[in-house]
Design a protein around this motif. Structure first.
Motif, PDB file in Angstrom:
ATOM      1  N   GLN A  18       1.222  -0.899  -0.147  1.00  0.00           N
ATOM      2  CA  GLN A  18       0.281   0.149  -0.249  1.00  0.00           C
ATOM      3  C   GLN A  18       1.263   1.474  -0.135  1.00  0.00           C
ATOM      4  O   GLN A  18       2.261   0.932   0.831  1.00  0.00           O
ATOM      5  CB  GLN A  18      -0.984   0.356   1.135  1.00  0.00           C
ATOM      6  CG  GLN A  18      -2.190  -1.239   0.914  1.00  0.00           C
ATOM      7  CD  GLN A  18      -2.824  -0.716   2.186  1.00  0.00           C
ATOM      8  OE1 GLN A  18      -2.850  -0.113   3.689  1.00  0.00           O
ATOM      9  NE2 GLN A  18      -3.926  -1.544   2.519  1.00  0.00           N
ATOM     10  N   PRO A  19       0.574   2.488  -0.599  1.00  0.00           N
ATOM     11  CA  PRO A  19       1.217   3.731  -0.811  1.00  0.00           C
ATOM     12  C   PRO A  19       1.455   4.654   0.612  1.00  0.00           C
ATOM     13  O   PRO A  19      -0.167   3.849   1.636  1.00  0.00           O
ATOM     14  CB  PRO A  19       0.363   4.450  -1.827  1.00  0.00           C
ATOM     15  CG  PRO A  19      -0.898   3.996  -1.682  1.00  0.00           C
ATOM     16  CD  PRO A  19      -0.699   2.353  -1.253  1.00  0.00           C
ATOM     17  N   ALA A  20       2.472   5.019   1.125  1.00  0.00           N
ATOM     18  CA  ALA A  20       2.643   5.501   2.280  1.00  0.00           C
ATOM     19  C   ALA A  20       1.671   7.300   2.500  1.00  0.00           C
ATOM     20  O   ALA A  20       1.553   7.551   1.543  1.00  0.00           O
ATOM     21  CB  ALA A  20       3.771   5.772   2.707  1.00  0.00           C
ATOM     22  N   SER A  88       3.475  14.439  -1.604  1.00  0.00           N
ATOM     23  CA  SER A  88       4.764  14.238  -2.339  1.00  0.00           C
ATOM     24  C   SER A  88       6.075  13.401  -1.350  1.00  0.00           C
ATOM     25  O   SER A  88       5.985  13.189   0.459  1.00  0.00           O
ATOM     26  CB  SER A  88       5.291  15.614  -1.697  1.00  0.00           C
ATOM     27  OG  SER A  88       5.617  16.649  -1.321  1.00  0.00           O
ATOM     28  N   LEU A  89       6.532  12.783  -2.209  1.00  0.00           N
ATOM     29  CA  LEU A  89       7.492  12.008  -0.981  1.00  0.00           C
ATOM     30  C   LEU A  89       9.264  12.937  -1.545  1.00  0.00           C
ATOM     31  O   LEU A  89       9.262  13.110  -2.588  1.00  0.00           O
ATOM     32  CB  LEU A  89       8.296  10.968  -1.504  1.00  0.00           C
ATOM     33  CG  LEU A  89       6.562   9.591  -2.385  1.00  0.00           C
ATOM     34  CD1 LEU A  89       7.001   8.711  -2.062  1.00  0.00           C
ATOM     35  CD2 LEU A  89       6.044   9.526  -0.329  1.00  0.00           C
ATOM     36  N   LYS A  90       9.442  13.402  -0.108  1.00  0.00           N
ATOM     37  CA  LYS A  90      10.858  13.708  -0.850  1.00  0.00           C
ATOM     38  C   LYS A  90      12.140  12.730  -0.612  1.00  0.00           C
ATOM     39  O   LYS A  90      11.947  11.937   0.238  1.00  0.00           O
ATOM     40  CB  LYS A  90      11.115  14.225   0.982  1.00  0.00           C
ATOM     41  CG  LYS A  90      12.372  15.687   0.672  1.00  0.00           C
ATOM     42  CD  LYS A  90      12.370  16.066   2.409  1.00  0.00           C
ATOM     43  CE  LYS A  90      14.048  16.809   2.165  1.00  0.00           C
ATOM     44  NZ  LYS A  90      14.288  17.666   3.648  1.00  0.00           N
TER      45      LYS A  90
END
Length: 96
Positions: A18-20, A88-90
């Motif tokens: 599952q996406p975080a 958004s993923l840093k």
């Protein structure tokens, strides 16, 4: 009558990734941005409308007003407008 024989069911392990979800601090900032003005406005309106009520009664009225507004209006709107930022993923400096 004869009993119906059941064949064993094949079992497979399935791994679902599952996406975080959004970072907790981003959810906190988003909640604060929506909650603070709403609570401030509701507290002001309730205090002007029923100033004779005791503080616990006024607080209860504020909560009864604020929780549904946050749940059904403010939070979905905040997530819709800040969705890209929330999810958004840093990228870490170490991973290139």
């Amino acid at each position: 009558m004869s009993a119906v024989e059941r064949e064993p069911v094949a079992t497979q392990s399935i791994s679902i990734t599952q996406p975080a979800g959004p970072a907790k601090w981003k959810l906190a900032v988003s909640a604060f941005a929506g909650l603070y003005p709403l609570v401030t406005l509701a507290s002001w309106a309730v205090a002007r409308t029923v100033p004779q009520w005791a503080l616990p009664a006024r607080t209860l009225l504020v909560i009864v007003l604020v929780v549904p507004i946050m749940t059904y209006l403010v939070t979905p709107t905040m997530h819709r407008h800040a969705g890209r930022w929330l999810h958004s993923l840093k990228k870490h400096r170490d991973s290139k």
